[in-house]
Design a protein around this motif. Structure first.
Motif, PDB file in Angstrom:
ATOM      1  N   ASN A   1      -5.667 -12.407 -13.786  1.00  8.99           N
ATOM      2  CA  ASN A   1      -5.303 -13.527 -12.913  1.00  8.99           C
ATOM      3  C   ASN A   1      -4.298 -13.025 -11.888  1.00  8.99           C
ATOM      4  N   PRO A   2      -4.752 -12.751 -10.652  1.00  8.62           N
ATOM      5  CA  PRO A   2      -3.881 -12.096  -9.672  1.00  8.62           C
ATOM      6  C   PRO A   2      -2.988 -13.033  -8.877  1.00  8.62           C
ATOM      7  N   SER A   3      -2.780 -14.245  -9.327  1.00  8.94           N
ATOM      8  CA  SER A   3      -1.955 -15.168  -8.546  1.00  8.94           C
ATOM      9  C   SER A   3      -0.934 -15.878  -9.432  1.00  8.94           C
ATOM     10  N   GLY A   4       0.319 -15.457  -9.333  1.00  4.62           N
ATOM     11  CA  GLY A   4       1.413 -16.136 -10.024  1.00  4.62           C
ATOM     12  C   GLY A   4       1.320 -16.153 -11.533  1.00  4.62           C
ATOM     13  N   SER A   5       0.726 -15.119 -12.125  1.00  6.01           N
ATOM     14  CA  SER A   5       0.541 -15.102 -13.578  1.00  6.01           C
ATOM     15  C   SER A   5       1.630 -14.288 -14.275  1.00  6.01           C
ATOM     16  N   LYS A   6       1.781 -14.501 -15.589  1.00  6.43           N
ATOM     17  CA  LYS A   6       2.717 -13.712 -16.383  1.00  6.43           C
ATOM     18  C   LYS A   6       2.315 -12.246 -16.385  1.00  6.43           C
ATOM     19  N   GLU A   7       1.012 -12.002 -16.410  1.00  8.77           N
ATOM     20  CA  GLU A   7       0.518 -10.615 -16.390  1.00  8.77           C
ATOM     21  C   GLU A   7       0.932  -9.927 -15.096  1.00  8.77           C
ATOM     22  N   LEU A   8       0.760 -10.619 -13.976  1.00  8.68           N
ATOM     23  CA  LEU A   8       1.150 -10.055 -12.684  1.00  8.68           C
ATOM     24  C   LEU A   8       2.657  -9.799 -12.649  1.00  8.68           C
ATOM     25  N   ALA A   9       3.434 -10.751 -13.173  1.00  8.85           N
ATOM     26  CA  ALA A   9       4.890 -10.626 -13.195  1.00  8.85           C
ATOM     27  C   ALA A   9       5.345  -9.443 -14.040  1.00  8.85           C
ATOM     28  N   GLU A  10       4.554  -9.082 -15.025  1.00  5.13           N
ATOM     29  CA  GLU A  10       4.883  -7.931 -15.864  1.00  5.13           C
ATOM     30  C   GLU A  10       4.477  -6.619 -15.200  1.00  5.13           C
ATOM     31  N   VAL A  11       3.301  -6.609 -14.586  1.00 10.02           N
ATOM     32  CA  VAL A  11       2.742  -5.357 -14.071  1.00 10.02           C
ATOM     33  C   VAL A  11       3.370  -4.918 -12.747  1.00 10.02           C
ATOM     34  N   VAL A  12       3.689  -5.850 -11.850  1.00  9.32           N
ATOM     35  CA  VAL A  12       4.208  -5.468 -10.528  1.00  9.32           C
ATOM     36  C   VAL A  12       5.527  -4.695 -10.632  1.00  9.32           C
ATOM     37  N   PRO A  13       6.575  -5.238 -11.288  1.00 15.74           N
ATOM     38  CA  PRO A  13       7.819  -4.452 -11.371  1.00 15.74           C
ATOM     39  C   PRO A  13       7.660  -3.148 -12.141  1.00 15.74           C
ATOM     40  N   LYS A  14       6.816  -3.171 -13.163  1.00 12.85           N
ATOM     41  CA  LYS A  14       6.558  -1.950 -13.932  1.00 12.85           C
ATOM     42  C   LYS A  14       5.956  -0.877 -13.031  1.00 12.85           C
ATOM     43  N   THR A  15       5.056  -1.303 -12.125  1.00 14.71           N
ATOM     44  CA  THR A  15       4.412  -0.357 -11.202  1.00 14.71           C
ATOM     45  C   THR A  15       5.409   0.175 -10.183  1.00 14.71           C
ATOM     46  N   PHE A  16       6.265  -0.705  -9.644  1.00  9.73           N
ATOM     47  CA  PHE A  16       7.314  -0.239  -8.734  1.00  9.73           C
ATOM     48  C   PHE A  16       8.114   0.901  -9.374  1.00  9.73           C
ATOM     49  N   ASN A  17       8.527   0.691 -10.604  1.00 10.21           N
ATOM     50  CA  ASN A  17       9.380   1.665 -11.289  1.00 10.21           C
ATOM     51  C   ASN A  17       8.633   2.935 -11.677  1.00 10.21           C
ATOM     52  N   LYS A  18       7.456   2.772 -12.224  1.00  7.19           N
ATOM     53  CA  LYS A  18       6.673   3.926 -12.682  1.00  7.19           C
ATOM     54  C   LYS A  18       6.283   4.825 -11.519  1.00  7.19           C
ATOM     55  N   GLU A  19       5.848   4.210 -10.414  1.00  6.57           N
ATOM     56  CA  GLU A  19       5.355   4.978  -9.268  1.00  6.57           C
ATOM     57  C   GLU A  19       6.477   5.351  -8.293  1.00  6.57           C
ATOM     58  N   LYS A  20       7.687   4.837  -8.531  1.00  8.85           N
ATOM     59  CA  LYS A  20       8.822   5.096  -7.631  1.00  8.85           C
ATOM     60  C   LYS A  20       8.456   4.764  -6.185  1.00  8.85           C
ATOM     61  N   THR A  21       7.993   3.536  -5.992  1.00  4.95           N
ATOM     62  CA  THR A  21       7.534   3.071  -4.694  1.00  4.95           C
ATOM     63  C   THR A  21       8.085   1.684  -4.401  1.00  4.95           C
ATOM     64  N   ASP A  22       8.034   1.300  -3.146  1.00  3.94           N
ATOM     65  CA  ASP A  22       8.392  -0.069  -2.742  1.00  3.94           C
ATOM     66  C   ASP A  22       7.153  -0.875  -2.369  1.00  3.94           C
ATOM     67  N   PHE A  23       5.965  -0.274  -2.564  1.00  4.19           N
ATOM     68  CA  PHE A  23       4.698  -0.881  -2.157  1.00  4.19           C
ATOM     69  C   PHE A  23       3.785  -1.045  -3.367  1.00  4.19           C
ATOM     70  N   VAL A  24       3.196  -2.231  -3.509  1.00  4.97           N
ATOM     71  CA  VAL A  24       2.149  -2.443  -4.509  1.00  4.97           C
ATOM     72  C   VAL A  24       1.068  -3.314  -3.881  1.00  4.97           C
ATOM     73  N   LEU A  25      -0.190  -2.913  -4.062  1.00  7.87           N
ATOM     74  CA  LEU A  25      -1.329  -3.741  -3.673  1.00  7.87           C
ATOM     75  C   LEU A  25      -1.976  -4.303  -4.928  1.00  7.87           C
ATOM     76  N   VAL A  26      -2.274  -5.594  -4.902  1.00 10.82           N
ATOM     77  CA  VAL A  26      -2.952  -6.250  -6.018  1.00 10.82           C
ATOM     78  C   VAL A  26      -4.399  -6.441  -5.618  1.00 10.82           C
ATOM     79  N   LYS A  27      -5.305  -5.900  -6.414  1.00  9.18           N
ATOM     80  CA  LYS A  27      -6.730  -5.936  -6.090  1.00  9.18           C
ATOM     81  C   LYS A  27      -7.194  -7.347  -5.793  1.00  9.18           C
ATOM     82  N   THR A  28      -7.877  -7.509  -4.680  1.00  7.53           N
ATOM     83  CA  THR A  28      -8.474  -8.756  -4.175  1.00  7.53           C
ATOM     84  C   THR A  28      -7.450  -9.811  -3.770  1.00  7.53           C
TER      85      THR A  28
END
Length: 197
Positions: free
Chosen positions: A135-162
């Motif tokens: 669920n790519p819109s305002g979901s708990k899963e999205l809220a968990e994955v986005v900050p985790k990706t910022f930190n893991k990838e050491k980036t300020d950019f994240v694209l969410v598919k679709t």
């Protein structure tokens, strides 16, 4: 939720209004899409739900705590949950969620990363992770994955598919520039791919 920083809060609200206009005028969001937030101490200022980014007024922006939920959460953007987790788990001072058309289009054909091919993109954007959630819109899963990706990838950019982009930065102006840079790079990439056909 009253802030302890009244003059800073007023300035941030004006910056959010300006940023919303730029995002809309550049076509980085459609009429009612996208959202903006800025950290203010242990609170955040965020656009209210259903309000048009290109035509924001002061009363369309709400202040809420970062570390607790409140009754007023229902008035905020549906992506509030994602913004809160970004502030809790990263060094972000500002967050922009946009729907840049060319960048979103790339998420349909690319799987893990978008790597810009233009020199500006290589310098300022770098390798952009593409994440996929059920669920790519305002979901708990999205809220968990986005900050985790910022930190893991050491980036300020994240694209969410679709769905769109999440950009974090140390200021709202920088987040706006990064959002615009990302779409420019995606547009160049798509044009070059079309020229090859």
């Amino acid at each position: 939720m009253d802030s302890n920083y009244p003059s800073e809060k007023k300035s941030i609200i004006q910056d959010i209004i300006f940023t919303g206009k730029v995002l809309y005028n550049e076509g980085l969001v459609n009429s009612h899409a996208g959202n903006i937030s800025v950290r203010l101490g242990d609170n955040l200022l965020i656009k209210k739900t259903g309000k048009m980014l290109g035509f924001l007024k002061e009363e369309n922006i709400i202040e809420l705590p970062i570390y607790e939920e409140t009754e007023d959460d229902k008035y905020a953007s549906r992506e509030l949950i994602v913004h809160r987790e970004i502030y809790k788990k990263t060094d972000a001072k500002a967050v922009i969620h946009a729907h840049p058309i060319n960048a979103v289009a790339l998420t349909f054909i690319l799987d893990d990363y978008f790597i810009p091919i233009d020199s500006e993109g290589e310098l300022f954007v770098g390798k952009v992770p593409i994440i996929q959630v059920e669920n790519p819109s305002g979901s708990k899963e999205l809220a968990e994955v986005v900050p985790k990706t910022f930190n893991k990838e050491k980036t300020d950019f994240v694209l969410v598919k679709t769905h769109g982009s999440f950009i974090k930065a140390d200021s709202l102006n920088t987040a706006l520039r990064y959002t615009s840079d990302l779409e420019y790079c995606a547009k160049v990439y798509n044009l070059v791919q079309n020229l090859k056909c």
